[in-house]
Scaffold this motif. Sequence first.
Motif, PDB file in Angstrom:
ATOM      1  N   ASN A  15      49.623  19.666  19.932  1.00 28.52           N
ATOM      2  CA  ASN A  15      49.155  19.154  18.633  1.00 28.52           C
ATOM      3  C   ASN A  15      49.963  19.681  17.445  1.00 28.52           C
ATOM      4  OD1 ASN A  15      46.994  17.784  19.960  1.00 28.52           O
ATOM      5  ND2 ASN A  15      45.838  19.689  19.995  1.00 28.52           N
ATOM      6  N   ASP A  17      51.443  19.253  14.268  1.00 28.03           N
ATOM      7  CA  ASP A  17      51.222  18.173  13.299  1.00 28.03           C
ATOM      8  C   ASP A  17      52.387  18.074  12.320  1.00 28.03           C
ATOM      9  OD1 ASP A  17      50.499  19.823  10.787  1.00 28.03           O
ATOM     10  OD2 ASP A  17      49.178  20.645  12.334  1.00 28.03           O
ATOM     11  N   GLU A  61      51.423  18.519  24.481  1.00 30.14           N
ATOM     12  CA  GLU A  61      50.892  17.192  24.167  1.00 30.14           C
ATOM     13  C   GLU A  61      50.838  16.914  22.652  1.00 30.14           C
ATOM     14  OE1 GLU A  61      49.318  19.258  26.262  1.00 30.14           O
ATOM     15  OE2 GLU A  61      49.152  18.199  28.181  1.00 30.14           O
ATOM     16  N   ASN A  62      50.898  15.613  22.323  1.00 31.85           N
ATOM     17  CA  ASN A  62      50.569  15.101  20.985  1.00 31.85           C
ATOM     18  C   ASN A  62      51.466  15.656  19.892  1.00 31.85           C
ATOM     19  OD1 ASN A  62      48.971  13.364  19.421  1.00 31.85           O
ATOM     20  ND2 ASN A  62      47.468  14.947  18.946  1.00 31.85           N
ATOM     21  N   CYS A  65      51.483  14.769  15.452  1.00 34.65           N
ATOM     22  CA  CYS A  65      50.230  14.129  15.030  1.00 34.65           C
ATOM     23  C   CYS A  65      50.029  14.305  13.528  1.00 34.65           C
ATOM     24  CB  CYS A  65      49.043  14.674  15.813  1.00 34.65           C
ATOM     25  SG  CYS A  65      48.712  16.421  15.572  1.00 34.65           S
ATOM     26  N   GLY A  66      49.132  13.498  12.973  1.00 34.83           N
ATOM     27  CA  GLY A  66      48.830  13.597  11.547  1.00 34.83           C
ATOM     28  C   GLY A  66      49.480  12.496  10.751  1.00 34.83           C
ATOM     29  N   SER A  88      53.574  14.440  25.375  1.00 36.80           N
ATOM     30  CA  SER A  88      53.220  13.166  24.732  1.00 36.80           C
ATOM     31  C   SER A  88      53.486  13.284  23.236  1.00 36.80           C
ATOM     32  CB  SER A  88      51.752  12.792  24.992  1.00 36.80           C
ATOM     33  OG  SER A  88      50.886  13.745  24.405  1.00 36.80           O
ATOM     34  N   PHE A  89      53.623  12.119  22.607  1.00 36.80           N
ATOM     35  CA  PHE A  89      53.906  12.073  21.174  1.00 36.80           C
ATOM     36  C   PHE A  89      52.809  11.314  20.441  1.00 36.80           C
ATOM     37  CE2 PHE A  89      58.070  12.578  23.103  1.00 36.80           C
ATOM     38  CZ  PHE A  89      58.647  13.553  22.309  1.00 36.80           C
ATOM     39  N   ALA A  90      52.550  11.719  19.205  1.00 33.70           N
ATOM     40  CA  ALA A  90      51.681  10.917  18.342  1.00 33.70           C
ATOM     41  C   ALA A  90      52.430   9.635  18.002  1.00 33.70           C
ATOM     42  CB  ALA A  90      51.347  11.692  17.075  1.00 33.70           C
ATOM     43  N   ARG A  91      51.688   8.542  17.864  1.00 30.25           N
ATOM     44  CA  ARG A  91      52.353   7.240  17.851  1.00 30.25           C
ATOM     45  C   ARG A  91      53.226   6.971  16.627  1.00 30.25           C
ATOM     46  NH1 ARG A  91      49.955   4.078  14.350  1.00 30.25           N
ATOM     47  NH2 ARG A  91      51.500   2.471  14.806  1.00 30.25           N
ATOM     48  N   ILE A  92      52.801   7.377  15.435  1.00 30.26           N
ATOM     49  CA  ILE A  92      53.632   7.061  14.264  1.00 30.26           C
ATOM     50  C   ILE A  92      54.917   7.893  14.305  1.00 30.26           C
ATOM     51  CG2 ILE A  92      53.703   6.751  11.763  1.00 30.26           C
ATOM     52  CD1 ILE A  92      50.682   6.748  11.703  1.00 30.26           C
ATOM     53  N   TYR A  94      56.416   8.832  16.958  1.00 27.67           N
ATOM     54  CA  TYR A  94      57.237   8.184  17.988  1.00 27.67           C
ATOM     55  C   TYR A  94      57.993   6.995  17.392  1.00 27.67           C
ATOM     56  CZ  TYR A  94      58.430   6.011  22.483  1.00 27.67           C
ATOM     57  OH  TYR A  94      59.106   5.464  23.541  1.00 27.67           O
TER      58      TYR A  94
ATOM     59  N   SER B 122      49.306   7.240   7.036  1.00 21.74           N
ATOM     60  CA  SER B 122      48.609   7.215   8.331  1.00 21.74           C
ATOM     61  C   SER B 122      47.169   6.711   8.239  1.00 21.74           C
ATOM     62  CB  SER B 122      48.635   8.599   8.959  1.00 21.74           C
ATOM     63  OG  SER B 122      47.992   9.530   8.119  1.00 21.74           O
ATOM     64  N   GLY B 136      49.175   2.767  10.327  1.00 22.78           N
ATOM     65  CA  GLY B 136      50.178   3.516   9.579  1.00 22.78           C
ATOM     66  C   GLY B 136      51.552   3.363  10.200  1.00 22.78           C
ATOM     67  N   ASP B 187      43.818  13.910  20.529  1.00 23.43           N
ATOM     68  CA  ASP B 187      44.651  12.877  21.163  1.00 23.43           C
ATOM     69  C   ASP B 187      43.803  12.010  22.100  1.00 23.43           C
ATOM     70  OD1 ASP B 187      44.263  14.708  23.154  1.00 23.43           O
ATOM     71  OD2 ASP B 187      46.370  14.876  23.736  1.00 23.43           O
ATOM     72  N   LEU B 190      44.936   8.467  21.685  1.00 22.14           N
ATOM     73  CA  LEU B 190      46.376   8.361  21.430  1.00 22.14           C
ATOM     74  C   LEU B 190      46.925   7.002  21.862  1.00 22.14           C
ATOM     75  CD1 LEU B 190      48.691  10.103  20.324  1.00 22.14           C
ATOM     76  CD2 LEU B 190      49.150  10.834  22.660  1.00 22.14           C
ATOM     77  N   TYR B 191      47.643   6.353  20.947  1.00 27.05           N
ATOM     78  CA  TYR B 191      48.255   5.026  21.146  1.00 27.05           C
ATOM     79  C   TYR B 191      47.210   3.907  21.285  1.00 27.05           C
ATOM     80  CZ  TYR B 191      52.510   7.609  22.588  1.00 27.05           C
ATOM     81  OH  TYR B 191      53.592   8.450  22.659  1.00 27.05           O
ATOM     82  N   ILE B 217      42.777   7.856  13.101  1.00 27.08           N
ATOM     83  CA  ILE B 217      44.107   8.483  13.296  1.00 27.08           C
ATOM     84  C   ILE B 217      43.959   9.941  13.725  1.00 27.08           C
ATOM     85  CG2 ILE B 217      44.281   9.004  10.811  1.00 27.08           C
ATOM     86  CD1 ILE B 217      47.276   8.360  13.126  1.00 27.08           C
ATOM     87  N   GLU B 218      42.886  10.606  13.332  1.00 29.28           N
ATOM     88  CA  GLU B 218      42.718  12.017  13.708  1.00 29.28           C
ATOM     89  C   GLU B 218      42.400  12.170  15.191  1.00 29.28           C
ATOM     90  OE1 GLU B 218      44.040  13.228  11.291  1.00 29.28           O
ATOM     91  OE2 GLU B 218      43.305  11.937   9.689  1.00 29.28           O
ATOM     92  N   LEU B 275      42.065  22.097  13.476  1.00 31.05           N
ATOM     93  CA  LEU B 275      42.156  20.741  14.017  1.00 31.05           C
ATOM     94  C   LEU B 275      40.829  20.024  13.805  1.00 31.05           C
ATOM     95  CD1 LEU B 275      43.912  21.188  17.507  1.00 31.05           C
ATOM     96  CD2 LEU B 275      44.871  20.037  15.504  1.00 31.05           C
ATOM     97  N   ARG B 381      41.861  16.215   7.094  1.00 30.51           N
ATOM     98  CA  ARG B 381      42.720  17.092   7.916  1.00 30.51           C
ATOM     99  C   ARG B 381      42.533  18.549   7.541  1.00 30.51           C
ATOM    100  NH1 ARG B 381      47.494  12.820   7.791  1.00 30.51           N
ATOM    101  NH2 ARG B 381      46.722  11.632   9.573  1.00 30.51           N
ATOM    102  N   PHE B 383      44.610  20.979   9.120  1.00 33.45           N
ATOM    103  CA  PHE B 383      45.743  21.611   9.793  1.00 33.45           C
ATOM    104  C   PHE B 383      46.114  22.922   9.103  1.00 33.45           C
ATOM    105  CE2 PHE B 383      47.329  17.019  10.629  1.00 33.45           C
ATOM    106  CZ  PHE B 383      46.479  16.887  11.714  1.00 33.45           C
TER     107      PHE B 383
END
Lengths: 166, 418
Positions: A15, A17, A61-62, A65-66, A88-92, A94, B122, B136, B187, B190-191, B217-218, B275, B381, B383
């Motif tokens: 994670n 971010d 993983e991930n 993210c954020g 794994s990657f967060a989608r945006i 990626y 996002s 996003g 996650d 995720l996707y 998105i979180e 998180l 968030r 973080f």
Amino acid sequence: MRSKIAGRVWKFGTNVDTDQIIPAEYLVTGDPAELAAHAFEKARPEFAGEVREGDIVVAEENFGCGSSREHAPRALIGAGISCVVAKSFARIFYRNSINIGLPLVEAAIVADDGDNLEIDFKSGIVKNTTKGVEASFPPTPAFLQKLIDAGGLVEYTKTQIKNMGM
Amino acid sequence: MTMTIAEKILAKKAGKSSVEPGDMVEAEIDYVMVNDITGLPAFEVFEKFDCQPLREKTILIPDHYVPNKDVASAEQARAMQMFAKKYDMPNYFPVGTCGVCHQVMIEEGFVAPGRLIIGADSHTCSYGALGAFGTGVGSTEAASAMALGKLWFKVPESQKYTVKGSLEKYVMGKDIILHIIGEIGVDGALYKSMEFYGSAIESLPLADRISISNMAIEAGAKAGIIPPDEKVFNYLKDRVRGDYAPLYADSDADYSEVYEYDASEISATVAKPSLPENTAPASELSHITVDQAYLGSCTNGRIEDLRVAAEILKGRKIASDTRMIVVPATKRVFEQALSEGLIKIFLDANAYVSGPTCGACLGGYMGVLAKGERCISSTNRNFLGRMGHKESEVYLANPAVVAASAITGRITDPSEIE
């Protein structure tokens, strides 16, 4: 994109971010080099000073993210990072990386800071030559490979504009 | 071939009769939005294309670091103004006319059921609360979409979340999404596209639904969609730009995961550092003192959120060692809060009230935390160092918990001080 790369590892956890990759207070420029000066400033303060051209980021993983900030992969490119390997990657993150030409590898490879990694994109194998272990990764989806081969989304868009006669 | 809401929208916009998860499609977008931070890199990329932007589809909303926080952010905001001038952009919302971009997008009628909207931010997934596929993207793809009016998408798998029953007093949409993220993890989607159903979701006001979609998105999601109903259609009357056509999932659509929750079992929930998945009931955190209470953002800066907080703050004072910052999400929210007397209540309680900006939510300005400080925040968030120093802490909560905590100076379940 080169078919093989090798580099020294910076190891991160789960994670990671985009605020860690590039804190929001520096989002006042899109310039990769300026952003790189503050990459991982809060999470790994030594990163910006010690990172070398060609280094590889490895994470769990991930990753990424954020926020949608493209400044995150830009900062890594500016820092000279040649590839990010993560489970794994967060989608945006990626999407952004693919679009601007930062190679990503989705693989589970055991690695620690300072290990040496070799990545063969053709065979889909990532090797940790320090530890003598390896992992495989799936090929990039065909559409994305087309985008990468075109030189990223900017070049792809230029071609599309030409074709559309805009 | 059965489809979920996400699949139906992407199929329609890609000009296909059906799509399935994993398909790569190029889809027509209805709108593309950029803010002041993501705008600058997008404009720089756009200039390489040597073409005109799609003026009606492109929306420019400065919100993150406006009013300008320093010279660099001033230059960035000016770049947006110059771009808007150069191309005579009709949908540019400068300081004084707008506010936090997602709430502006919704208030201004850009968001409607069945639409495909991308934003270089996002939290564009907020638009799912109105039955749109909002997601996003980065600055380069925003620039590409400003030129082409389309973008590539991987069709996501969809997950179905059903929340039945009714929520207790002071438990809000925010708590539903925090609770879900606490269970599935950051996650956990995720996707994927999250779809929300059930009597608890149906009974929620639109504002709370936006909080839910906003935080999809979180969990890593690409979208967080709620089937649109009369509440959405009524909201859009006299507001929506153009026509729209709602799309709904087939009753036997395929979901990769299915989750069910009982709303009555969800309490006022707090996400601890660092998180959003790190959740606990507010009532279990009452020993944690707070230096700042922040009410605002695209997650919880709407008039409904301000009303909830004002009800708790009315006739009370903020704790002496705590400061409270209230930031209505948009000019319209601010005006409404003024006319309802809410701003007076905040000021009387010794809260600081500012005009709309995203500033503090991402540690920019207007509420940055010092080393070791702690903030209870209605944002999205928490973080590491999100709102300031790397050793500061953010606890995420709903507006009622933020208000109650501001009064006691420690994390407080509002039912405790009724």
